[in-house]
Design a protein around this motif. Structure first.
Motif, PDB file in Angstrom:
ATOM      1  N   GLU A  62       0.790  -1.208  -0.137  1.00 39.96           N
ATOM      2  CA  GLU A  62       0.207   0.020  -0.009  1.00 39.96           C
ATOM      3  C   GLU A  62       0.821   1.441  -0.063  1.00 39.96           C
ATOM      4  O   GLU A  62       0.374   2.115  -0.484  1.00 39.96           O
ATOM      5  CB  GLU A  62      -1.042   0.088   1.067  1.00 39.96           C
ATOM      6  CG  GLU A  62      -2.037  -1.017   1.423  1.00 39.96           C
ATOM      7  CD  GLU A  62      -2.751  -1.059   2.438  1.00 39.96           C
ATOM      8  OE1 GLU A  62      -4.017  -1.837   2.537  1.00 39.96           O
ATOM      9  OE2 GLU A  62      -2.416  -0.735   3.351  1.00 39.96           O
ATOM     10  N   GLN A  63       2.036   1.237   0.623  1.00 31.60           N
ATOM     11  CA  GLN A  63       2.645   2.231   0.783  1.00 31.60           C
ATOM     12  C   GLN A  63       4.065   2.186  -0.326  1.00 31.60           C
ATOM     13  O   GLN A  63       4.702   3.311  -0.592  1.00 31.60           O
ATOM     14  CB  GLN A  63       3.522   2.373   2.109  1.00 31.60           C
ATOM     15  CG  GLN A  63       2.604   2.418   3.291  1.00 31.60           C
ATOM     16  CD  GLN A  63       3.373   2.206   4.589  1.00 31.60           C
ATOM     17  OE1 GLN A  63       4.521   2.186   4.698  1.00 31.60           O
ATOM     18  NE2 GLN A  63       2.520   1.734   5.602  1.00 31.60           N
ATOM     19  N   GLY A  64       3.738   1.725  -1.315  1.00 32.45           N
ATOM     20  CA  GLY A  64       4.666   1.576  -2.763  1.00 32.45           C
ATOM     21  C   GLY A  64       5.922   1.456  -2.190  1.00 32.45           C
ATOM     22  O   GLY A  64       7.007   2.247  -2.873  1.00 32.45           O
ATOM     23  N   GLN A  65       6.717   0.338  -1.563  1.00 27.21           N
ATOM     24  CA  GLN A  65       7.743   0.122  -0.856  1.00 27.21           C
ATOM     25  C   GLN A  65       8.517  -1.068  -1.703  1.00 27.21           C
ATOM     26  O   GLN A  65       9.470  -1.275  -1.402  1.00 27.21           O
ATOM     27  CB  GLN A  65       7.755  -0.283   0.422  1.00 27.21           C
ATOM     28  CG  GLN A  65       7.339   1.102   1.445  1.00 27.21           C
ATOM     29  CD  GLN A  65       7.400   0.782   3.101  1.00 27.21           C
ATOM     30  OE1 GLN A  65       7.604  -0.241   3.414  1.00 27.21           O
ATOM     31  NE2 GLN A  65       7.084   1.792   3.820  1.00 27.21           N
ATOM     32  N   ILE A  66       7.781  -1.769  -2.423  1.00 30.43           N
ATOM     33  CA  ILE A  66       8.264  -2.983  -3.073  1.00 30.43           C
ATOM     34  C   ILE A  66       8.415  -2.839  -4.562  1.00 30.43           C
ATOM     35  O   ILE A  66       7.364  -2.627  -5.156  1.00 30.43           O
ATOM     36  CB  ILE A  66       7.482  -3.966  -2.709  1.00 30.43           C
ATOM     37  CG1 ILE A  66       7.417  -4.478  -1.058  1.00 30.43           C
ATOM     38  CG2 ILE A  66       8.061  -5.516  -3.416  1.00 30.43           C
ATOM     39  CD1 ILE A  66       6.345  -5.416  -0.469  1.00 30.43           C
ATOM     40  N   HIS A  67       9.376  -3.249  -4.795  1.00 28.35           N
ATOM     41  CA  HIS A  67       9.871  -3.265  -6.509  1.00 28.35           C
ATOM     42  C   HIS A  67      10.054  -4.729  -6.763  1.00 28.35           C
ATOM     43  O   HIS A  67      10.839  -5.403  -6.526  1.00 28.35           O
ATOM     44  CB  HIS A  67      11.057  -2.668  -7.001  1.00 28.35           C
ATOM     45  CG  HIS A  67      11.530  -2.510  -8.261  1.00 28.35           C
ATOM     46  ND1 HIS A  67      11.006  -1.343  -9.079  1.00 28.35           N
ATOM     47  CD2 HIS A  67      11.852  -3.676  -9.145  1.00 28.35           C
ATOM     48  CE1 HIS A  67      11.487  -1.942 -10.381  1.00 28.35           C
ATOM     49  NE2 HIS A  67      12.078  -3.248 -10.406  1.00 28.35           N
ATOM     50  N   PHE A  68       9.089  -5.491  -7.672  1.00 30.14           N
ATOM     51  CA  PHE A  68       8.944  -6.731  -8.310  1.00 30.14           C
ATOM     52  C   PHE A  68       9.915  -6.737  -9.071  1.00 30.14           C
ATOM     53  O   PHE A  68       9.428  -6.296 -10.405  1.00 30.14           O
ATOM     54  CB  PHE A  68       7.630  -7.062  -8.379  1.00 30.14           C
ATOM     55  CG  PHE A  68       6.646  -7.322  -7.181  1.00 30.14           C
ATOM     56  CD1 PHE A  68       6.782  -8.287  -6.220  1.00 30.14           C
ATOM     57  CD2 PHE A  68       5.880  -6.302  -6.804  1.00 30.14           C
ATOM     58  CE1 PHE A  68       6.116  -8.560  -5.081  1.00 30.14           C
ATOM     59  CE2 PHE A  68       5.231  -6.581  -5.684  1.00 30.14           C
ATOM     60  CZ  PHE A  68       5.040  -7.507  -4.684  1.00 30.14           C
ATOM     61  N   GLU A  69      11.012  -7.154  -9.125  1.00 30.51           N
ATOM     62  CA  GLU A  69      12.123  -7.288 -10.187  1.00 30.51           C
ATOM     63  C   GLU A  69      11.673  -7.893 -11.282  1.00 30.51           C
ATOM     64  O   GLU A  69      12.023  -7.259 -12.470  1.00 30.51           O
ATOM     65  CB  GLU A  69      13.416  -7.732  -9.477  1.00 30.51           C
ATOM     66  CG  GLU A  69      14.506  -7.468 -10.561  1.00 30.51           C
ATOM     67  CD  GLU A  69      15.995  -7.785 -10.054  1.00 30.51           C
ATOM     68  OE1 GLU A  69      16.649  -8.113 -10.522  1.00 30.51           O
ATOM     69  OE2 GLU A  69      15.718  -7.565  -8.779  1.00 30.51           O
ATOM     70  N   ASN A  70      10.931  -9.009 -11.354  1.00 30.21           N
ATOM     71  CA  ASN A  70      10.566  -9.765 -12.583  1.00 30.21           C
ATOM     72  C   ASN A  70       9.184  -9.928 -12.775  1.00 30.21           C
ATOM     73  O   ASN A  70       8.519 -10.718 -13.363  1.00 30.21           O
ATOM     74  CB  ASN A  70      11.144 -11.187 -12.399  1.00 30.21           C
ATOM     75  CG  ASN A  70      12.763 -11.147 -12.639  1.00 30.21           C
ATOM     76  OD1 ASN A  70      13.283 -10.324 -13.309  1.00 30.21           O
ATOM     77  ND2 ASN A  70      13.490 -12.026 -11.840  1.00 30.21           N
ATOM     78  N   GLY A  71       8.417  -9.180 -12.122  1.00 32.79           N
ATOM     79  CA  GLY A  71       6.984  -9.036 -11.885  1.00 32.79           C
ATOM     80  C   GLY A  71       6.476 -10.313 -11.160  1.00 32.79           C
ATOM     81  O   GLY A  71       7.321 -10.816 -10.488  1.00 32.79           O
TER      82      GLY A  71
END
Length: 417
Positions: free
Chosen positions: A370-379
């Motif tokens: 919700e806080q936009g803290q995670i980058h899913f590197e490969n989706g």
């Protein structure tokens, strides 16, 4: 025809002010005044730390025994500790105001044989058999922290004929007797009052701001914030631990990558389920290994090798100890010299909002999304998305968040995540 109750010389609000020296907030005034009426049924849902027990319940119980010295007041709670450490000490603060009363650890009685008595919810028999005999012997039934009280107690209470019936609690799960006092057909039977943290001047502003910061920019949509601060029952869109819209939003609008320490976490499996390894570096997260290994020793060997190749230290690699996990990790240490740190989802946590570490971890993941803290590197593939967003959030009898058990998920035809 039932004879009317004699009218007390002071209403509960007047009693609070003139006898107890309390100046009540508007919502407290509404609750105590609504509760004094003949055959009144009242329900209060209030934010954490609002003063529902120390003020509202204490005022009503003491007023009742003062106004009707031959009356019977029975009070229970979802937690016996709540009665012993919260309600009773606050009642005893006024011991000197009523010197002719007899004060014991679970009972306060008058010379006229009236009394206030506390009882545990483990004894439904204590909740039965209380019937008013007006005008001389009215009955008050009070349920404190009603969200956590078993249905068996409410069933026993339904067989009584009280003069006053009072429910107070912070909000819990969207089900049960307390919830029904605010929703559906039963709500028509109650005068209901809701008090948020903003209605309580004694709750310091920084505490509310801390909760807002903790639960992120969309805190008003967060179930815990809405429960703890806004005194709302959470339901509907919050039925899932991870709402699908929240996860898709995080995938479609990723934050910039931020470098950092590398961690690994493994969910071990056997018998056809997938063993999965996830790796996090900074804010980037990816599933690096997943396989249905029937030979668990081979799975452990491959995962240890991946950790070594990536330069992940033993102190930064975690493994699930539940089920077969502990045996696999013990074998990995013995055969490959690699000691995983143990993650036990069933462990208790200090935060009173969660049943265990598993629930806290899932909910923390939700907050990070919700806080936009995670980058899913490969989706994420469709199967992973479905597994992450198919698990229900539940509440236990004490109103704490818990994960839907895996056996219940399987009954719904949903795969173990």
């Amino acid at each position: 025809m039932t004879p009317p109750l004699p009218k007390p010389t002071l209403s509960p609000a007047e009693f609070a002010y003139f006898m107890l020296g309390l100046k009540l907030y508007p919502w407290q005034l509404e609750m105590v005044e609504a509760s004094r009426h003949y055959h009144a049924r009242t329900a209060l849902v209030a934010a954490n730390g609002s003063g529902k027990t120390a003020c509202v319940n204490v005022v009503l119980l003491l007023w009742f025994l003062w106004a009707y010295p031959r009356g019977i007041a029975m009070v229970t709670s979802g937690s016996w500790k709540q009665l012993r450490t919260q309600l009773w000490p606050n009642l005893e603060m006024y011991r000197q105001t009523f010197p002719t009363w007899t004060w014991n650890s679970e009972r306060i009685s008058t010379p006229e044989k009236g009394f206030i008595e506390a009882y545990s919810t483990t004894d439904p028999g204590k909740a039965e058999g209380h019937h008013e005999h007006l005008p001389e012997r009215p009955v008050m039934l009070m349920v404190d922290e009603a969200k956590s009280v078993p249905e068996t107690i409410f069933q026993a209470l339904s067989r009584c004929t009280p003069t006053f019936f009072i429910l107070t609690s912070s909000p819990g799960a969207p089900s049960g007797a307390f919830y029904r006092a605010f929703h559906g057909n039963e709500a028509k039977l109650y005068h209901s009052v809701r008090a948020t943290a903003f209605d309580c001047p004694h709750i310091q502003k920084w505490k509310i701001e801390l909760a807002q910061a903790t639960y992120g920019p969309n805190y008003e949509k967060d179930p815990i914030y809405r429960s703890m601060i806004l005194a709302e029952f959470t339901e509907g869109e919050d039925a899932m631990l991870i709402p699908k819209a929240t996860l898709l939003q995080a995938l479609e609008h990723p934050p910039e990558k931020r470098d950092g320490v590398t961690y690994a976490a493994v969910d071990w499996a056997a018998g056809g389920d997938e063993t999965v390894m996830a790796v996090r570096r900074g804010n980037s997260l990816r599933i690096l290994y997943k396989n249905r290994e029937r030979d668990t020793t081979q799975a452990a060997k491959k995962i240890v090798q991946v950790c070594r190749n990536l330069g992940i230290t033993q102190g930064k690699s975690f493994g699930d100890v539940c089920g077969i996990g502990l045996a696999i990790m013990q074998a990995a240490e013995k055969m490959h010299g690699w000691r995983f740190r143990e993650f036990n989802g069933g462990s208790p946590v200090e935060d009173e909002h969660y049943v265990n570490l598993n629930a806290q971890a899932w909910y923390y993941f939700r907050q990070c999304l919700e806080q936009g803290q995670i980058h899913f590197e490969n989706g994420l593939d469709e199967e992973t998305i479905e597994q992450l967003t198919d698990r229900l959030v539940l509440w236990d009898k004490r109103g704490r968040i818990q994960c839907e058990p895996k056996d219940k998920m399987k009954e719904r035809g949903v795969s173990s995540p």
